[in-house]
Design a protein around this motif. Structure first.
Motif, short mmCIF file in Angstrom:
data_model
loop_
_atom_site.label_atom_id
_atom_site.label_comp_id
_atom_site.label_asym_id
_atom_site.label_seq_id
_atom_site.Cartn_x
_atom_site.Cartn_y
_atom_site.Cartn_z
N TYR A 74 0.82 -1.20 0.00
CA TYR A 74 0.00 0.00 0.00
C TYR A 74 0.86 1.26 0.00
O TYR A 74 0.53 2.27 -0.63
CB TYR A 74 -0.93 0.00 1.21
CG TYR A 74 -2.14 -0.90 1.05
CD1 TYR A 74 -2.41 -1.53 -0.15
CD2 TYR A 74 -3.02 -1.11 2.12
CE1 TYR A 74 -3.52 -2.35 -0.29
CE2 TYR A 74 -4.12 -1.93 1.98
CZ TYR A 74 -4.37 -2.55 0.78
OH TYR A 74 -5.46 -3.35 0.63
N ARG A 75 1.97 1.22 0.76
CA ARG A 75 2.85 2.37 0.83
C ARG A 75 3.46 2.67 -0.55
O ARG A 75 3.64 3.82 -0.92
CB ARG A 75 3.94 2.14 1.87
CG ARG A 75 4.70 3.40 2.26
CD ARG A 75 5.73 3.11 3.34
NE ARG A 75 5.07 2.65 4.56
CZ ARG A 75 5.22 1.43 5.04
NH1 ARG A 75 5.99 0.54 4.42
NH2 ARG A 75 4.60 1.07 6.16
N ARG A 76 3.78 1.61 -1.29
CA ARG A 76 4.37 1.80 -2.61
C ARG A 76 3.39 2.41 -3.61
O ARG A 76 3.79 3.15 -4.51
CB ARG A 76 4.89 0.46 -3.15
CG ARG A 76 6.15 -0.03 -2.44
CD ARG A 76 6.60 -1.37 -3.02
NE ARG A 76 7.81 -1.83 -2.37
CZ ARG A 76 9.04 -1.47 -2.71
NH1 ARG A 76 9.21 -0.61 -3.72
NH2 ARG A 76 10.09 -1.93 -2.07
N GLY A 90 0.91 4.37 -2.69
CA GLY A 90 0.41 5.64 -2.16
C GLY A 90 -0.87 5.55 -1.38
O GLY A 90 -1.61 6.54 -1.27
N VAL A 91 -1.17 4.39 -0.81
CA VAL A 91 -2.38 4.23 0.01
C VAL A 91 -1.97 4.05 1.46
O VAL A 91 -1.11 3.24 1.77
CB VAL A 91 -3.20 3.00 -0.45
CG1 VAL A 91 -4.42 2.81 0.44
CG2 VAL A 91 -3.62 3.17 -1.90
N ASP A 92 -2.60 4.85 2.34
CA ASP A 92 -2.27 4.79 3.76
C ASP A 92 -3.47 4.23 4.51
O ASP A 92 -4.49 4.90 4.64
CB ASP A 92 -1.91 6.17 4.29
CG ASP A 92 -1.49 6.13 5.76
OD1 ASP A 92 -1.13 5.04 6.22
OD2 ASP A 92 -1.50 7.19 6.41
#
Length: 352
Positions: free
Chosen positions: A91-93, A95-97
């Protein structure tokens, strides 16, 4: 489900062999039948049957199953931790937090659905549940009574004039001020005046005053309600970022966000939003909260500076409007119907 399907494939092949068919069924037919059976078995034994048992006696079901769930959680913890870290990294890759594991489940929607599906909940209870969930999005500014509408007890005015003002207003609580709300000293309750044993002309308002709570405009409504209930306050002041008093809130106005309009024998029966004609024209009271208009007309008013419809009109025009003055904003065509020297009383609105 996949594992059950793989286990069922040899059984399905043997089942077709019992019919001594000249041509063996195609591989995809065996796969399709196997996974159809797997989904059916999973749906019955993992969904319908256990859920039915749990719904028959939820408390007993929870007590009997939680140890099994804890044991399963303990045994699968390493694997779950690995996949959770893998998920966060992925998710971090992209762009989702996602910090809260419950966010993707949309708990609010599930609670509403549970209420709608339950035959044991009346329409009133379901309405309160929905309003309670919506209350999380509200702040003090959303239910604010603007200072121009606040009736005060003024120390610079004679006690007789103050009593006449109280009588005309019909309220039970009044901010005690020196001149105006900018110098608010406390709260006067009408019952304290009734209990005064000396002559009316000798009433000392400073001796009768009670304390008042103060909330910034952006205070969550839940927090304000909790603090007012704990302190047994029924009225509080609302202040802006500079400490200026912009109005008051009452415990009744907060509770109305949960249960709807609360009226007693002294309240007006007039609706705040009245549909006119075919449904695209409305007559709206100037005191109507902005969020009520958004909900009723299914529109979005992107203005955080005001809390009432009258304040919105005045703010957009930059002055107290005159009767018949018009403006268009936020998808609304607004014509002022009634106004006094301090506020907009009512206006006609047409959805554009």
């Amino acid at each position: 489900t996949v594992a059950v399907g793989l286990l069922l494939m040899p059984l399905v092949s043997d089942f077709f062999g019992l019919f001594r068919m000249e041509v063996a069924p195609a591989r995809w037919i065996v796969v399709l039948v196997s996974f159809t059976l797997a989904v059916s078995v999973h749906f019955f034994f993992a969904e319908i049957f256990p859920r039915g048992l749990a719904m028959r006696n939820p408390s007993v079901a929870i007590r009997r199953s939680y140890r099994v769930l804890l044991a399963f959680q303990f045994l699968t913890f390493p694997a779950m931790l690995f996949f959770r870290m893998l998920k966060k990294s992925l998710y971090r890759r992209i762009g989702v937090d996602v910090e809260d594991e419950l966010n993707p489940l949309d708990v609010d929607v599930q609670i509403r659905a549970m209420g709608e599906d339950s035959s044991q909940l009346s329409g009133v209870v379901r309405k309160i549940v929905n309003r309670t969930l919506q209350m999380q999005e509200l702040v003090v500014q959303d239910i604010l009574l603007p200072r121009s509408q606040v009736v005060v007890c003024d120390l610079e005015t004679s006690i007789q004039e103050n009593l006449e003002t109280m009588k005309a207003a019909g309220h039970t609580r009044f901010p005690l001020c020196r001149g105006d709300l900018d110098e608010c000293l406390g709260l006067i309750h009408i019952k304290d005046i009734f209990r005064w044993r000396e002559p009316v002309s000798e009433i000392d308002l400073m001796k009768l005053k009670r304390n008042l709570a103060v909330f910034p405009l952006e205070t969550p409504l839940e927090e304000a309600m909790e603090r007012m209930l704990r302190a047994k306050f029924h009225m509080a002041l609302a202040v802006d970022e500079f400490g200026g008093i912009v109005g008051v809130i009452t415990l009744e106005s907060i509770l109305e966000e949960l249960v709807g309009e609360i009226q007693d024998e002294f309240d007006s029966e007039e609706e705040q939003i009245v549909a006119l004609g075919e449904g695209r024209r409305f007559r709206i009271s100037g005191l109507t909260p902005i969020h009520d208009i958004e909900e009723e007309l299914e529109i979005e008013i992107d203005n955080e500076e005001v809390s009432t419809f009258g304040g919105l009109i005045t703010g957009e025009l930059g002055h107290i409007p005159e009767r018949g003055e018009s403006l268009s904003c936020y998808g609304l065509d607004i014509t002022v119907d009634d106004v006094d020297d301090r506020r907009v009383i009512a206006a006609t609105v047409v959805l554009l």
